[in-house]
Design a protein around this motif. Structure first.
Motif, PDB file in Angstrom:
ATOM      1  N   VAL A 156      -5.925  -7.499 -35.427  1.00 19.20           N
ATOM      2  CA  VAL A 156      -7.159  -7.431 -34.650  1.00 19.20           C
ATOM      3  C   VAL A 156      -7.181  -6.117 -33.877  1.00 19.20           C
ATOM      4  O   VAL A 156      -6.228  -5.786 -33.165  1.00 19.20           O
ATOM      5  N   SER A 157      -8.258  -5.363 -34.039  1.00 19.02           N
ATOM      6  CA  SER A 157      -8.469  -4.116 -33.305  1.00 19.02           C
ATOM      7  C   SER A 157      -9.516  -4.376 -32.233  1.00 19.02           C
ATOM      8  O   SER A 157     -10.615  -4.849 -32.541  1.00 19.02           O
ATOM      9  N   PHE A 158      -9.174  -4.067 -30.980  1.00 22.41           N
ATOM     10  CA  PHE A 158     -10.060  -4.369 -29.863  1.00 22.41           C
ATOM     11  C   PHE A 158     -10.844  -3.140 -29.418  1.00 22.41           C
ATOM     12  O   PHE A 158     -10.311  -2.034 -29.372  1.00 22.41           O
ATOM     13  N   ALA A 159     -12.110  -3.372 -29.060  1.00 23.82           N
ATOM     14  CA  ALA A 159     -12.955  -2.352 -28.455  1.00 23.82           C
ATOM     15  C   ALA A 159     -13.768  -3.051 -27.374  1.00 23.82           C
ATOM     16  O   ALA A 159     -14.972  -3.270 -27.502  1.00 23.82           O
ATOM     17  N   PRO A 163     -14.161  -3.810 -22.858  1.00 18.19           N
ATOM     18  CA  PRO A 163     -13.796  -3.362 -21.513  1.00 18.19           C
ATOM     19  C   PRO A 163     -12.451  -3.965 -21.121  1.00 18.19           C
ATOM     20  O   PRO A 163     -12.111  -5.079 -21.563  1.00 18.19           O
ATOM     21  N   PRO A 164     -11.654  -3.264 -20.324  1.00  8.63           N
ATOM     22  CA  PRO A 164     -10.301  -3.746 -20.023  1.00  8.63           C
ATOM     23  C   PRO A 164     -10.272  -5.121 -19.380  1.00  8.63           C
ATOM     24  O   PRO A 164      -9.361  -5.917 -19.651  1.00  8.63           O
ATOM     25  N   MET A 165     -11.266  -5.451 -18.549  1.00 12.02           N
ATOM     26  CA  MET A 165     -11.262  -6.757 -17.893  1.00 12.02           C
ATOM     27  C   MET A 165     -11.579  -7.895 -18.864  1.00 12.02           C
ATOM     28  O   MET A 165     -11.264  -9.052 -18.593  1.00 12.02           O
ATOM     29  N   ALA A 166     -12.160  -7.578 -20.006  1.00 12.15           N
ATOM     30  CA  ALA A 166     -12.455  -8.593 -21.022  1.00 12.15           C
ATOM     31  C   ALA A 166     -11.365  -8.660 -22.081  1.00 12.15           C
ATOM     32  O   ALA A 166     -11.225  -9.676 -22.771  1.00 12.15           O
ATOM     33  N   GLN A 167     -10.612  -7.595 -22.223  1.00 13.28           N
ATOM     34  CA  GLN A 167      -9.636  -7.507 -23.309  1.00 13.28           C
ATOM     35  C   GLN A 167      -8.501  -8.522 -23.174  1.00 13.28           C
ATOM     36  O   GLN A 167      -8.069  -9.115 -24.175  1.00 13.28           O
ATOM     37  N   GLU A 168      -8.017  -8.739 -21.947  1.00 16.58           N
ATOM     38  CA  GLU A 168      -6.809  -9.550 -21.778  1.00 16.58           C
ATOM     39  C   GLU A 168      -6.918 -10.927 -22.431  1.00 16.58           C
ATOM     40  O   GLU A 168      -6.072 -11.298 -23.257  1.00 16.58           O
ATOM     41  N   ALA A 223      -7.271 -10.822 -26.225  1.00 11.50           N
ATOM     42  CA  ALA A 223      -6.037 -10.369 -26.859  1.00 11.50           C
ATOM     43  C   ALA A 223      -4.968 -11.449 -26.801  1.00 11.50           C
ATOM     44  O   ALA A 223      -4.214 -11.644 -27.776  1.00 11.50           O
ATOM     45  N   LEU A 224      -4.888 -12.165 -25.691  1.00 10.84           N
ATOM     46  CA  LEU A 224      -3.900 -13.248 -25.588  1.00 10.84           C
ATOM     47  C   LEU A 224      -4.146 -14.312 -26.660  1.00 10.84           C
ATOM     48  O   LEU A 224      -3.189 -14.853 -27.232  1.00 10.84           O
ATOM     49  N   ARG A 225      -5.398 -14.601 -26.942  1.00 12.25           N
ATOM     50  CA  ARG A 225      -5.720 -15.582 -27.982  1.00 12.25           C
ATOM     51  C   ARG A 225      -5.289 -15.083 -29.358  1.00 12.25           C
ATOM     52  O   ARG A 225      -4.742 -15.843 -30.176  1.00 12.25           O
ATOM     53  N   ALA A 226      -5.522 -13.792 -29.625  1.00 13.58           N
ATOM     54  CA  ALA A 226      -5.122 -13.233 -30.916  1.00 13.58           C
ATOM     55  C   ALA A 226      -3.600 -13.220 -31.063  1.00 13.58           C
ATOM     56  O   ALA A 226      -3.058 -13.572 -32.118  1.00 13.58           O
ATOM     57  N   ILE A 227      -2.920 -12.816 -30.009  1.00 12.15           N
ATOM     58  CA  ILE A 227      -1.452 -12.748 -30.046  1.00 12.15           C
ATOM     59  C   ILE A 227      -0.854 -14.143 -30.221  1.00 12.15           C
ATOM     60  O   ILE A 227       0.093 -14.335 -30.992  1.00 12.15           O
ATOM     61  N   ALA A 228      -1.402 -15.134 -29.506  1.00 13.81           N
ATOM     62  CA  ALA A 228      -0.918 -16.509 -29.631  1.00 13.81           C
ATOM     63  C   ALA A 228      -1.099 -17.032 -31.048  1.00 13.81           C
ATOM     64  O   ALA A 228      -0.326 -17.890 -31.513  1.00 13.81           O
ATOM     65  N   ALA A 229      -2.111 -16.498 -31.752  1.00 12.36           N
ATOM     66  CA  ALA A 229      -2.354 -16.895 -33.146  1.00 12.36           C
ATOM     67  C   ALA A 229      -1.470 -16.114 -34.117  1.00 12.36           C
ATOM     68  O   ALA A 229      -1.606 -16.264 -35.339  1.00 12.36           O
ATOM     69  N   GLY A 230      -0.593 -15.254 -33.584  1.00 14.42           N
ATOM     70  CA  GLY A 230       0.344 -14.514 -34.432  1.00 14.42           C
ATOM     71  C   GLY A 230      -0.243 -13.272 -35.065  1.00 14.42           C
ATOM     72  O   GLY A 230       0.313 -12.761 -36.048  1.00 14.42           O
ATOM     73  N   ALA A 247      -1.656  -8.413 -15.409  1.00 15.03           N
ATOM     74  CA  ALA A 247      -2.285  -8.667 -16.707  1.00 15.03           C
ATOM     75  C   ALA A 247      -1.564  -7.928 -17.818  1.00 15.03           C
ATOM     76  O   ALA A 247      -1.348  -8.475 -18.911  1.00 15.03           O
ATOM     77  N   ALA A 248      -1.188  -6.672 -17.575  1.00 11.30           N
ATOM     78  CA  ALA A 248      -0.468  -5.897 -18.587  1.00 11.30           C
ATOM     79  C   ALA A 248       0.863  -6.558 -18.924  1.00 11.30           C
ATOM     80  O   ALA A 248       1.265  -6.630 -20.093  1.00 11.30           O
ATOM     81  N   LYS A 249       1.561  -7.046 -17.900  1.00  8.14           N
ATOM     82  CA  LYS A 249       2.845  -7.713 -18.133  1.00  8.14           C
ATOM     83  C   LYS A 249       2.673  -9.006 -18.915  1.00  8.14           C
ATOM     84  O   LYS A 249       3.508  -9.343 -19.762  1.00  8.14           O
ATOM     85  N   ARG A 250       1.580  -9.739 -18.640  1.00 13.31           N
ATOM     86  CA  ARG A 250       1.324 -10.964 -19.413  1.00 13.31           C
ATOM     87  C   ARG A 250       1.134 -10.650 -20.887  1.00 13.31           C
ATOM     88  O   ARG A 250       1.679 -11.345 -21.763  1.00 13.31           O
ATOM     89  N   LEU A 251       0.372  -9.621 -21.170  1.00 16.15           N
ATOM     90  CA  LEU A 251       0.147  -9.235 -22.560  1.00 16.15           C
ATOM     91  C   LEU A 251       1.457  -8.845 -23.236  1.00 16.15           C
ATOM     92  O   LEU A 251       1.755  -9.287 -24.357  1.00 16.15           O
ATOM     93  N   ALA A 252       2.251  -8.016 -22.576  1.00 16.36           N
ATOM     94  CA  ALA A 252       3.514  -7.567 -23.161  1.00 16.36           C
ATOM     95  C   ALA A 252       4.462  -8.742 -23.394  1.00 16.36           C
ATOM     96  O   ALA A 252       5.160  -8.807 -24.418  1.00 16.36           O
TER      97      ALA A 252
END
Length: 284
Positions: A48-51, A53-58, A61-68, A83-88
């Protein structure tokens, strides 16, 4: 999406967006399928490639990452360190590959300039990025988040840090400097001992636009090239990097989520100082 068809091993298959009509038009243009449901789209893709705003991305992105799913994140990765640490953390937990699209690190001219800059020990660096983001010709003129106070720091700051950290080493200290409304000024001290001073805005006139990096060691000066950016080709290189990492089963990269966390921490510290200084000025 321009140029994505040139990337071996990549195919645009699905598009999701907050505006269904725009998503449908984009999907039709590139021969993909538009999805109204984000989770349904995730079931059909590997990356998944995101485009966003940063406040919407988290959250997306967490949903995509959780889906592998592997992810190409927009910069800034987030506008706060938590938020950055949660994503990482989720990227590590789900064992997916992630890159943050620090656009200028994918410009060959700047890659070459950074490599050359690393050969010398610099004392001072002056950075001036004057962006005409709100001019009629700009693709970002309707970007609401970029009109928030201090947005220039989060929009342009990641570009600066991605180049300076590579050229001068990690940031060991940072501080906000006084500036006019709509501008941000800040200093970073680097592990090499160099001090960089940056001035940035999103509100410049088109004729004043510049991306200026001047390196000085007391005897020699070096200026990075300020060329018209080729964003589609930079995007292609980012996708190529991501696909190569996935194919090799690798996760670490100079522009991975851990670097995204590093830059977010620096920018949050500067932003906190900027806001504190602003409040102090208003109370006088």
């Amino acid at each position: 999406m321009v140029g994505l068809q040139r990337v071996k091993g990549a195919k645009l298959t699905a598009v999701w967006g907050r505006d269904p009509a725009k998503s449908a038009a984009l999907a039709e243009k590139w021969g993909a399928r538009a999805y109204a449901d984000f989770n349904a789209m995730l079931a059909e893709v590997d990356v998944v490639s995101f485009a966003l705003p940063p406040m919407a991305q988290e959250q997306m992105a967490l949903r995509a990452i959780a889906a592998g799913k592997h992810v190409l994140l927009e910069k800034p990765m987030a506008t706060n360190l938590a938020a950055a640490k949660r994503l990482a953390a989720e990227i590590r937990k789900n064992d997916v590959t992630a890159l943050v699209f620090f656009t200028r690190r994918f410009f060959p001219e700047l890659v070459a300039a950074v490599a050359e800059a690393k050969k010398r020990k610099w004392r001072n660096v002056t950075v001036e990025i004057l962006s005409a983001a709100f001019s009629n010709e700009s693709p970002y003129k309707d970007s609401f988040w970029r009109r928030d106070s201090g947005a220039e720091l989060w929009d342009l700051g990641p570009h600066i840090l991605s180049l300076l950290i590579e050229a001068l080493g990690p940031v060991t200290a940072q501080r906000a400097l006084p500036s006019e409304e709509g501008y941000s000024r800040f200093e970073t001290i680097h592990e090499s001992g160099a001090m960089a001073t940056s001035l940035i805005t999103l509100s410049a006139r088109p004729e004043d636009r510049c991306n200026r990096y001047i390196f000085d060691d007391g005897e020699t000066r070096m200026v990075f090239p300020d060329l018209p950016p080729d964003y589609p080709s930079a995007y292609v290189r980012a996708i190529e990097n991501l696909i190569s990492l996935i194919a090799q089963g690798k996760r670490a990269h100079p522009l991975d989520a851990e670097f995204g966390v590093e830059t977010t921490a620096i920018l949050e510290a500067i932003d906190t100082m900027r806001k504190s200084s602003s409040r102090s000025g208003e109370s006088r």
